[in-house]
Scaffold this motif. Structure first.
Motif, PDB file in Angstrom:
ATOM      1  N   GLN A  25       0.822  -1.203   0.000  1.00 18.04           N
ATOM      2  CA  GLN A  25       0.000   0.000   0.000  1.00 18.04           C
ATOM      3  C   GLN A  25       0.860   1.258   0.000  1.00 18.04           C
ATOM      4  OE1 GLN A  25      -2.222   0.955   3.617  1.00 18.04           O
ATOM      5  NE2 GLN A  25      -4.098   0.972   2.418  1.00 18.04           N
ATOM      6  N   ASN A  26       1.857   1.305   0.872  1.00 14.06           N
ATOM      7  CA  ASN A  26       2.722   2.476   0.956  1.00 14.06           C
ATOM      8  C   ASN A  26       3.508   2.690  -0.328  1.00 14.06           C
ATOM      9  OD1 ASN A  26       1.947   3.190   3.524  1.00 14.06           O
ATOM     10  ND2 ASN A  26       3.642   2.171   4.544  1.00 14.06           N
ATOM     11  N   GLY A  79      -4.880 -12.521  -2.057  1.00  8.15           N
ATOM     12  CA  GLY A  79      -3.945 -11.422  -1.892  1.00  8.15           C
ATOM     13  C   GLY A  79      -2.594 -11.723  -2.501  1.00  8.15           C
ATOM     14  N   ALA A  80      -2.109 -12.948  -2.333  1.00 10.93           N
ATOM     15  CA  ALA A  80      -0.813 -13.339  -2.893  1.00 10.93           C
ATOM     16  C   ALA A  80      -0.849 -13.284  -4.411  1.00 10.93           C
ATOM     17  CB  ALA A  80      -0.444 -14.745  -2.421  1.00 10.93           C
ATOM     18  N   ALA A  81      -1.930 -13.754  -5.002  1.00  8.38           N
ATOM     19  CA  ALA A  81      -2.061 -13.725  -6.461  1.00  8.38           C
ATOM     20  C   ALA A  81      -2.043 -12.298  -6.990  1.00  8.38           C
ATOM     21  CB  ALA A  81      -3.352 -14.429  -6.883  1.00  8.38           C
ATOM     22  N   THR A 119      -6.732  -0.152  -7.773  1.00  9.39           N
ATOM     23  CA  THR A 119      -5.470  -0.684  -7.251  1.00  9.39           C
ATOM     24  C   THR A 119      -5.324  -0.390  -5.765  1.00  9.39           C
ATOM     25  OG1 THR A 119      -4.401  -0.389  -9.413  1.00  9.39           O
ATOM     26  CG2 THR A 119      -2.960  -0.659  -7.503  1.00  9.39           C
ATOM     27  N   ALA A 120      -5.661   0.833  -5.357  1.00  7.32           N
ATOM     28  CA  ALA A 120      -5.561   1.201  -3.943  1.00  7.32           C
ATOM     29  C   ALA A 120      -6.471   0.329  -3.090  1.00  7.32           C
ATOM     30  CB  ALA A 120      -5.915   2.681  -3.760  1.00  7.32           C
ATOM     31  N   LEU A 121      -7.690   0.104  -3.558  1.00  7.19           N
ATOM     32  CA  LEU A 121      -8.631  -0.741  -2.821  1.00  7.19           C
ATOM     33  C   LEU A 121      -8.146  -2.181  -2.756  1.00  7.19           C
ATOM     34  CD1 LEU A 121     -12.007   0.642  -4.222  1.00  7.19           C
ATOM     35  CD2 LEU A 121     -11.240   0.775  -1.845  1.00  7.19           C
ATOM     36  N   THR A 124      -5.275  -2.704  -0.402  1.00  9.89           N
ATOM     37  CA  THR A 124      -5.713  -2.582   0.991  1.00  9.89           C
ATOM     38  C   THR A 124      -6.531  -3.794   1.426  1.00  9.89           C
ATOM     39  OG1 THR A 124      -5.790  -0.163   0.816  1.00  9.89           O
ATOM     40  CG2 THR A 124      -7.015  -1.186   2.627  1.00  9.89           C
ATOM     41  N   TRP A 125      -7.578  -4.094   0.687  1.00 11.19           N
ATOM     42  CA  TRP A 125      -8.548  -5.091   1.138  1.00 11.19           C
ATOM     43  C   TRP A 125      -8.184  -6.529   0.791  1.00 11.19           C
ATOM     44  CZ3 TRP A 125     -12.311  -3.710   4.485  1.00 11.19           C
ATOM     45  CH2 TRP A 125     -12.556  -2.334   4.617  1.00 11.19           C
ATOM     46  N   LEU A 126      -7.220  -6.726  -0.112  1.00  9.65           N
ATOM     47  CA  LEU A 126      -6.793  -8.091  -0.440  1.00  9.65           C
ATOM     48  C   LEU A 126      -5.512  -8.472   0.286  1.00  9.65           C
ATOM     49  CD1 LEU A 126      -7.475  -8.346  -4.305  1.00  9.65           C
ATOM     50  CD2 LEU A 126      -8.836  -9.256  -2.402  1.00  9.65           C
TER      51      LEU A 126
END
Length: 208
Positions: A25-26, A79-81, A119-121, A124-126
C-alpha cells in the motif's frame, strides 16, 4: 464521551509503528505521489479504509476474524495472487527505460482515476496483513483500554490519515531525484521485490 489523552497517544503511537513500513500500500501511494496522479483520491481511499478497519477492530470484529480460518486462507491466496501480478507489472516497468522517466516527453501515460482507485482498494482489502494489523492487533490492544478504547481508535485513525497525507503529498519533494530514469527503474524494481516478498510470506503462512 471525553477523549482520554493517554489512550489517544497510545493509539497514535501504535498506529504509526504499524503503518510506517515498506509495504504494498505504501509503495503504491508513494509512486502515485511521485507521479502526481490522483493523489488526493488515493490518499482518501487508503485513509477511509483504515477508518473502517480500525473501527471494526475496536468494535470487536477482530475476535470473529480470528475464528474464521477458512476466510483467512481465501484472503491469503487471493492477496498473494494479486501481489504477484502487481510485482510482475512493476518489474516490467523497471526494465523499460521509456517508462521510467518523470520527464513529460518520456513518462508513461497518465493512469485513470478508476484504475488508481481499484489498485488502492485491492492493495488494501486483499492484503491479510492489513486485517491482522488493524482489525486484530489494534482491536485487541484497544480493548485493554476499556471505556477509553475509542480514544485509542481516534489516535490510530489520526496516525493513518497523517501518514498517508505525508506520504502522498510529500513525495513531490523527491521529484528532482526521480527526474532521472534510473531512479524510477530502481523504485519499480524495489516495488517488485517488496510485492513478491509479501506474496511469498502470505503463501508460506498458509501452513502455519
Amino acid at each position: 464521551m471525553p477523549v482520554d489523552a493517554h489512550a489517544l497517544l497510545a493509539g497514535l503511537g501504535l498506529g504509526l509503528s504499524l503503518i510506517v513500513a515498506i509495504g504494498a500500500q505504501n509503495a503504491f501511494v508513494l509512486r502515485q505521489g511521485l507521479r502526481g496522479e490522483h493523489v488526493g483520491a488515493v490518499v482518501a481511499v487508503c485513509a477511509a479504509s483504515d477508518v473502517v478497519l480500525i473501527t471494526a477492530g475496536v468494535a470487536g470484529v477482530g475476535a470473529l476474524v480470528q475464528q474464521a480460518e477458512w476466510a483467512l486462507v481465501v484472503v491469503r491466496v487471493g492477496g498473494a495472487a494479486f501481489l504477484l501480478g502487481y510485482a510482475a507489472h512493476a518489474l516490467r516497468r523497471a526494465v523499460r527505460l521509456a517508462d521510467a522517466a518523470l520527464d513529460a516527453r518520456t513518462a508513461p501515460e497518465r493512469g485513470t482515476l478508476a484504475g488508481a482507485l481499484t489498485t488502492a482498494l485491492a492493495l488494501t482489502w486483499l492484503n491479510p496483513h492489513v486485517y491482522l494489523d488493524t482489525v486484530v492487533l489494534l482491536g485487541s490492544i484497544a480493548g485493554t483500554h476499556g471505556d477509553d478504547r475509542w480514544s485509542f481508535a481516534v489516535g490510530a485513525v489520526a496516525a493513518s490519515a497523517a501518514w498517508f497525507l505525508a506520504l502522498g503529498f510529500g513525495a513531490r519533494l523527491l521529484r528532482p531525484l526521480f527526474a532521472r530514469p534510473g531512479a524510477w527503474r530502481v523504485l519499480d524494481a524495489l516495488i517488485a521485490v517488496v510485492m513478491t516478498a509479501l506474496a511469498l510470506s502470505l503463501l508460506t503462512g498458509l501452513g502455519g
